[in-house]
Design a protein around this motif. Structure first.
Motif, PDB file in Angstrom:
ATOM      1  N   GLU A 131       0.842  -1.208   0.000  1.00  0.00           N
ATOM      2  CA  GLU A 131       0.000   0.000   0.000  1.00  0.00           C
ATOM      3  C   GLU A 131       0.872   1.251   0.000  1.00  0.00           C
ATOM      4  N   VAL A 132       1.956   1.217   0.788  1.00  0.00           N
ATOM      5  CA  VAL A 132       2.785   2.411   0.952  1.00  0.00           C
ATOM      6  C   VAL A 132       3.721   2.624  -0.237  1.00  0.00           C
ATOM      7  N   PHE A 133       4.383   1.550  -0.709  1.00  0.00           N
ATOM      8  CA  PHE A 133       5.408   1.704  -1.747  1.00  0.00           C
ATOM      9  C   PHE A 133       4.942   1.295  -3.136  1.00  0.00           C
ATOM     10  N   GLY A 134       3.725   0.750  -3.250  1.00  0.00           N
ATOM     11  CA  GLY A 134       3.243   0.341  -4.562  1.00  0.00           C
ATOM     12  C   GLY A 134       3.062  -1.159  -4.637  1.00  0.00           C
ATOM     13  N   PRO A 135       2.140  -1.613  -5.520  1.00  0.00           N
ATOM     14  CA  PRO A 135       1.675  -2.999  -5.549  1.00  0.00           C
ATOM     15  C   PRO A 135       2.776  -4.034  -5.806  1.00  0.00           C
ATOM     16  N   GLY A 136       3.794  -3.686  -6.576  1.00  0.00           N
ATOM     17  CA  GLY A 136       4.777  -4.711  -6.927  1.00  0.00           C
ATOM     18  C   GLY A 136       5.905  -4.888  -5.913  1.00  0.00           C
ATOM     19  N   THR A 137       5.843  -4.142  -4.809  1.00  0.00           N
ATOM     20  CA  THR A 137       6.985  -4.078  -3.895  1.00  0.00           C
ATOM     21  C   THR A 137       7.331  -5.435  -3.264  1.00  0.00           C
ATOM     22  N   ALA A 138       8.591  -5.843  -3.397  1.00  0.00           N
ATOM     23  CA  ALA A 138       9.040  -7.084  -2.760  1.00  0.00           C
ATOM     24  C   ALA A 138       9.420  -6.812  -1.308  1.00  0.00           C
ATOM     25  N   VAL A 139       9.032  -7.717  -0.417  1.00  0.00           N
ATOM     26  CA  VAL A 139       9.284  -7.562   1.012  1.00  0.00           C
ATOM     27  C   VAL A 139      10.003  -8.816   1.493  1.00  0.00           C
ATOM     28  N   ARG A 140      11.088  -8.674   2.264  1.00  0.00           N
ATOM     29  CA  ARG A 140      11.746  -9.878   2.794  1.00  0.00           C
ATOM     30  C   ARG A 140      11.958  -9.784   4.307  1.00  0.00           C
ATOM     31  N   PHE A 141      11.922 -10.954   4.951  1.00  0.00           N
ATOM     32  CA  PHE A 141      12.067 -11.037   6.406  1.00  0.00           C
ATOM     33  C   PHE A 141      13.418 -11.660   6.706  1.00  0.00           C
ATOM     34  N   ARG A 142      14.246 -10.932   7.450  1.00  0.00           N
ATOM     35  CA  ARG A 142      15.577 -11.417   7.809  1.00  0.00           C
ATOM     36  C   ARG A 142      15.593 -11.728   9.293  1.00  0.00           C
ATOM     37  N   PRO A 143      16.035 -12.922   9.698  1.00  0.00           N
ATOM     38  CA  PRO A 143      16.082 -13.252  11.118  1.00  0.00           C
ATOM     39  C   PRO A 143      16.889 -12.216  11.900  1.00  0.00           C
ATOM     40  N   HIS A 144      16.408 -11.862  13.083  1.00  0.00           N
ATOM     41  CA  HIS A 144      17.064 -10.825  13.864  1.00  0.00           C
ATOM     42  C   HIS A 144      16.829 -11.140  15.335  1.00  0.00           C
ATOM     43  N   PHE A 145      17.169 -10.220  16.217  1.00  0.00           N
ATOM     44  CA  PHE A 145      16.864 -10.438  17.633  1.00  0.00           C
ATOM     45  C   PHE A 145      16.286  -9.177  18.258  1.00  0.00           C
ATOM     46  N   PHE A 146      15.155  -9.319  18.939  1.00  0.00           N
ATOM     47  CA  PHE A 146      14.655  -8.305  19.873  1.00  0.00           C
ATOM     48  C   PHE A 146      14.307  -9.043  21.157  1.00  0.00           C
ATOM     49  N   PRO A 147      14.534  -8.441  22.313  1.00  0.00           N
ATOM     50  CA  PRO A 147      14.257  -9.139  23.577  1.00  0.00           C
ATOM     51  C   PRO A 147      12.780  -9.509  23.726  1.00  0.00           C
ATOM     52  N   PHE A 148      11.887  -8.702  23.097  1.00  0.00           N
ATOM     53  CA  PHE A 148      10.446  -8.850  23.352  1.00  0.00           C
ATOM     54  C   PHE A 148       9.712  -9.619  22.265  1.00  0.00           C
ATOM     55  N   THR A 149      10.430 -10.125  21.261  1.00  0.00           N
ATOM     56  CA  THR A 149       9.784 -10.979  20.254  1.00  0.00           C
ATOM     57  C   THR A 149      10.640 -12.218  20.017  1.00  0.00           C
ATOM     58  N   GLU A 150       9.968 -13.338  19.702  1.00  0.00           N
ATOM     59  CA  GLU A 150      10.669 -14.572  19.393  1.00  0.00           C
ATOM     60  C   GLU A 150       9.763 -15.461  18.556  1.00  0.00           C
ATOM     61  N   PRO A 151      10.072 -15.773  17.299  1.00  0.00           N
ATOM     62  CA  PRO A 151      11.247 -15.269  16.603  1.00  0.00           C
ATOM     63  C   PRO A 151      11.121 -13.786  16.253  1.00  0.00           C
ATOM     64  N   SER A 152      12.251 -13.165  15.922  1.00  0.00           N
ATOM     65  CA  SER A 152      12.283 -11.751  15.540  1.00  0.00           C
ATOM     66  C   SER A 152      12.828 -11.615  14.109  1.00  0.00           C
ATOM     67  N   PHE A 153      12.426 -10.548  13.457  1.00  0.00           N
ATOM     68  CA  PHE A 153      12.894 -10.309  12.085  1.00  0.00           C
ATOM     69  C   PHE A 153      13.116  -8.821  11.846  1.00  0.00           C
ATOM     70  N   GLU A 154      14.010  -8.555  10.920  1.00  0.00           N
ATOM     71  CA  GLU A 154      14.043  -7.223  10.327  1.00  0.00           C
ATOM     72  C   GLU A 154      13.432  -7.354   8.947  1.00  0.00           C
ATOM     73  N   ILE A 155      12.722  -6.305   8.539  1.00  0.00           N
ATOM     74  CA  ILE A 155      12.034  -6.343   7.252  1.00  0.00           C
ATOM     75  C   ILE A 155      12.725  -5.403   6.290  1.00  0.00           C
ATOM     76  N   ASP A 156      12.976  -5.920   5.089  1.00  0.00           N
ATOM     77  CA  ASP A 156      13.552  -5.085   4.032  1.00  0.00           C
ATOM     78  C   ASP A 156      12.529  -4.969   2.906  1.00  0.00           C
ATOM     79  N   VAL A 157      12.508  -3.837   2.254  1.00  0.00           N
ATOM     80  CA  VAL A 157      11.710  -3.714   1.035  1.00  0.00           C
ATOM     81  C   VAL A 157      12.660  -3.420  -0.117  1.00  0.00           C
ATOM     82  N   LYS A 158      12.315  -3.937  -1.304  1.00  0.00           N
ATOM     83  CA  LYS A 158      13.180  -3.740  -2.473  1.00  0.00           C
ATOM     84  C   LYS A 158      12.665  -2.527  -3.239  1.00  0.00           C
ATOM     85  N   LEU A 159      13.534  -1.521  -3.350  1.00  0.00           N
ATOM     86  CA  LEU A 159      13.085  -0.279  -3.972  1.00  0.00           C
ATOM     87  C   LEU A 159      14.000   0.145  -5.111  1.00  0.00           C
TER      88      LEU A 159
END
Ligand code: PHE
Length: 332
Positions: free
Chosen positions: A228-256
């Motif tokens: 919705e924010v970057f346009g319909p074709g936007t690719a989104v990927r989830f990279r494993p990460h760490f936050f104390p308050f979530t498990e599992p945790s991820f960082e999200i990247d968008v391809k622009l």
């Protein structure tokens, strides 16, 4: 006296002269006042006529004075607008403002998530250590808690370092499942100020808790959001990460796409499944089982709105967002 006074009036051209005139005729030692004092020497049978005459003269002078005052003011007004065409229409367009780019992005994010059933929540910016760190499963020796990273208040409170504290504020007070909230707001960190860091910035937090929320729900929600924010074709990927308050945790990247360059993956948000330790802390504080770690699951995500605005608009320096230079603001 009346004739004399009225013709004198016509020669007066400013306020000071009018005041002098008033004192001269109507003041304590004025000409008319002197005449009125003479009333005591007038024979009784003439008192009525003389009195009436005196009143007539006083009224004439008072009215004449007022009329002259108005005439002088009108002349002054006319002079002030001389040469200005009062019938000209106004100039269109001048002074019409627009919303700040950050406000626009925040509204877009809020609007999009509200369409998915999230409601607004908030919490204080001056926060307790418990809401900002402990209840979010952040150990006492975690680097984010350092004096050098966090603004501590003299009373032991702190300026919240992320909007994740609103997760706790919400879970503490809510009465029934499901919980589906978003919280846009300010966050504070003791960062060195440069092109990508300010000590105050803006985040939006989201939290969804229910009987069986899954990672698939998290993925679907975020993919929809970023398209919705970057346009319909936007690719989104989830990279494993760490936050104390979530498990599992991820960082999200968008391809622009960057103008003229190859498309790049850009880190945009943090997310994960709510750590059971968070539900345990909240349950202990509530004293009930609504969020018992065995009963509920949830997801949370958070992202920087300033960063989102910068990426969307190709803004190279975060400081533009707070300087209020109209040459910058006019572009949005
Ligand atoms: N609070 C994290 C940050 O400020 C972001 C985050 C929010 C991560 C919710 C996971 C879940 O970096």
């Amino acid at each position: 006296l009346k004739t004399e006074a009225l013709s004198a009036l016509d020669t007066l051209t400013d306020e000071a002269a009018l005041e002098a005139f008033r004192i001269d005729y109507l003041g304590k030692k004025g000409k008319l006042t002197g005449l009125s004092a003479g009333m005591r020497d007038v024979p009784v049978e003439q008192k009525k006529d003389v009195g009436a005459k005196l009143n007539e003269v006083r009224d004439a002078i008072t009215n004449g004075l007022a009329t002259r005052k108005e005439a002088l003011q009108a002349a002054k007004d006319a002079e002030a607008v001389a040469g200005i065409d009062l019938t000209l229409p106004g100039r269109p367009g001048a002074g019409t403002g627009t919303l700040h780019p950050l406000t626009q992005i925040r509204d877009l994010a809020v609007r999009t998530l509200r369409r998915m059933g999230f409601t607004l929540a908030d919490g204080p910016e001056v926060e307790t250590e418990w809401h900002c760190f402990d209840a979010l499963n952040t150990p006492a020796d975690h680097p984010a808690r350092n004096e050098s990273d966090t603004f501590y208040m003299p009373d032991g409170k702190l300026l919240r370092t992320h909007t994740s504290s609103v997760q706790i504020r919400t879970l503490e007070t809510v009465k029934a499942l499901p919980v589906r909230i978003i919280a846009p707001g300010a966050a504070y960190r003791r960062d060195e100020i440069d092109a990508t860091h300010l000590s105050v910035f803006n985040q939006i937090e989201a939290l969804f808790v229910d009987k069986d929320v899954s990672l698939a729900d998290l993925k679907g929600t975020l993919e929809f959001f970023f398209r919705e924010v970057f346009g319909p074709g936007t690719a989104v990927r989830f990279r494993p990460h760490f936050f104390p308050f979530t498990e599992p945790s991820f960082e999200i990247d968008v391809k622009l796409e960057a103008k003229g360059k190859e498309a790049r993956w850009i880190e945009i948000a943090g997310c994960g499944m709510v750590d059971p330790a968070v539900f345990a802390a909240v349950s202990k504080s509530r004293g009930d089982d609504l969020f018992h770690p065995d009963q509920v699951t949830g997801f949370a995500f958070g992202m920087g709105l300033d960063r989102l605005a910068m990426i969307l608009h190709g803004i190279s320096d975060i400081r533009h967002l707070i300087e209020n230079d109209v040459r910058f603001l006019q572009q949005f």
